[in-house]
Design an enzyme around this catalytic site. Structure first.
Site, PDB file in Angstrom:
ATOM      1  CE  LYS A 168      -3.203  -2.567   2.872  1.00 47.21           C
ATOM      2  NZ  LYS A 168      -3.407  -2.954   4.276  1.00 47.21           N
ATOM      3  CG  ASP A 222      15.120  -1.608   3.562  1.00 47.12           C
ATOM      4  OD1 ASP A 222      16.222  -1.123   3.827  1.00 47.12           O
ATOM      5  OD2 ASP A 222      14.467  -2.267   4.390  1.00 47.12           O
ATOM      6  CE  LYS A 266      15.035   2.758   5.559  1.00 51.40           C
ATOM      7  NZ  LYS A 266      14.512   1.754   6.507  1.00 51.40           N
TER       8      LYS A 266
HETATM    9  P1  IMP Z   1      12.957  -4.255   0.511  1.00 50.04           P
HETATM   10  O1  IMP Z   1      12.417  -5.510  -0.094  1.00 50.04           O
HETATM   11  O2  IMP Z   1      13.830  -4.549   1.676  1.00 50.04           O
HETATM   12  O3  IMP Z   1      13.625  -3.331  -0.477  1.00 50.04           O
HETATM   13  O4  IMP Z   1      11.727  -3.552   1.207  1.00 50.04           O
HETATM   14  C1  IMP Z   1      10.910  -2.664   0.593  1.00 50.04           C
HETATM   15  C2  IMP Z   1       9.667  -2.530   1.429  1.00 50.04           C
HETATM   16  O5  IMP Z   1       9.962  -2.582   2.816  1.00 50.04           O
HETATM   17  C3  IMP Z   1       9.046  -1.167   1.210  1.00 50.04           C
HETATM   18  O6  IMP Z   1       8.137  -1.195   0.165  1.00 50.04           O
HETATM   19  C4  IMP Z   1       8.384  -0.918   2.544  1.00 50.04           C
HETATM   20  O7  IMP Z   1       7.102  -1.493   2.550  1.00 50.04           O
HETATM   21  C5  IMP Z   1       9.234  -1.638   3.546  1.00 50.04           C
HETATM   22  N1  IMP Z   1      10.173  -0.724   4.231  1.00 50.04           N
HETATM   23  C6  IMP Z   1      11.518  -0.700   4.123  1.00 50.04           C
HETATM   24  N2  IMP Z   1      12.047   0.281   4.878  1.00 50.04           N
HETATM   25  C7  IMP Z   1      10.995   0.888   5.475  1.00 50.04           C
HETATM   26  C8  IMP Z   1      10.892   2.015   6.369  1.00 50.04           C
HETATM   27  O8  IMP Z   1      11.872   2.654   6.790  1.00 50.04           O
HETATM   28  N3  IMP Z   1       9.637   2.357   6.737  1.00 50.04           N
HETATM   29  C9  IMP Z   1       8.524   1.698   6.320  1.00 50.04           C
HETATM   30  N4  IMP Z   1       8.574   0.654   5.490  1.00 50.04           N
HETATM   31  C10 IMP Z   1       9.803   0.253   5.070  1.00 50.04           C
END
Ligand code: IMP
Length: 183
Positions: A46, A106, A134
């Site tokens: 979302k 992330d 990040k």
């Molecule tokens: P990744 O698969 O680790 O790149 O995660 C991406 C998803 O993790 C994003 O779409 C967010 O839903 C969640 N996410 C990562 N970091 C944060 C944060 O600092 N705040 C809130 N959601 C996060």
């Protein structure tokens, strides 16, 4: 008011004015890059809903929307390692110029999985627009083609981003801290 609301503190990291200015710049770049071609924005639910709504209105092209949903975080701030498809796109993306719209890059696990799924549709092109990045947390080799802001490794909420389903409606992007330190 619940007990957790009292112990969590919010510190503004990026203001609504900074977000609006950057999203407008991203829209101008996308408009120029696609030079009159139609684009299909695919938001990752979302979290990306707020960003997609604002970004779409800054793009001066023939724009369509679709949404995809995956579950990866649950109610914790740690990545579960597993990315499960909860909702696929509604129609084929074959031959389309896809721009995958994500709130935050992330570890890159989520977008790497989604990219694989969407590339199976044989789109004409595939790019990623992420409001936040990040960079220091990356596990998968994936980058955003359009990135709003690079941020440090802190847990942020607001402008669509949540903690346990809350704070998505905050207009600014904030770092979430508890009384005992960062979340
Ligand atoms: P990744 O698969 O680790 O790149 O995660 C991406 C998803 O993790 C994003 O779409 C967010 O839903 C969640 N996410 C990562 N970091 C944060 C944060 O600092 N705040 C809130 N959601 C996060």
């Amino acid at each position: 008011m619940s007990e957790s609301l009292e112990v969590e503190k919010l510190k503004i990291l990026i203001t609504r004015e900074q977000i609006a200015a950057r999203v407008a710049e991203m829209g101008v770049r996308i408009t120029a890059d696609y030079a009159g071609e139609p684009v299909a924005l695919i938001g990752v639910l979302k979290g990306a809903a707020v960003f997609l709504a604002d970004l779409a209105r800054q793009i001066n092209l023939d724009v369509s929307f679709d949404f995809i949903a995956v579950s990866s975080y649950g109610n914790s701030t740690q990545h579960s390692g597993e990315v499960r498809l909860v909702k696929d796109v509604d129609s084929s993306m074959q031959g389309k110029n896809i721009i995958l719209v994500e709130d935050i890059l992330d570890t890159g696990l989520t977008l790497t999985r989604i990219r694989r799924l969407l590339q199976a549709h044989e789109p004409a092109s595939f790019r990623i627009a992420a409001l936040l990045d990040k960079v220091s947390r990356r596990i998968e080799a994936i980058h955003g083609d359009y990135v709003g802001f690079e941020i440090p490794d802190e847990f942020v909420v607001g402008y669509g981003l949540d903690f346990a389903g809350r704070y998505r409606n905050l207009p600014d992007i904030c770092v979430l801290e508890s009384d005992s330190g960062k979340i």
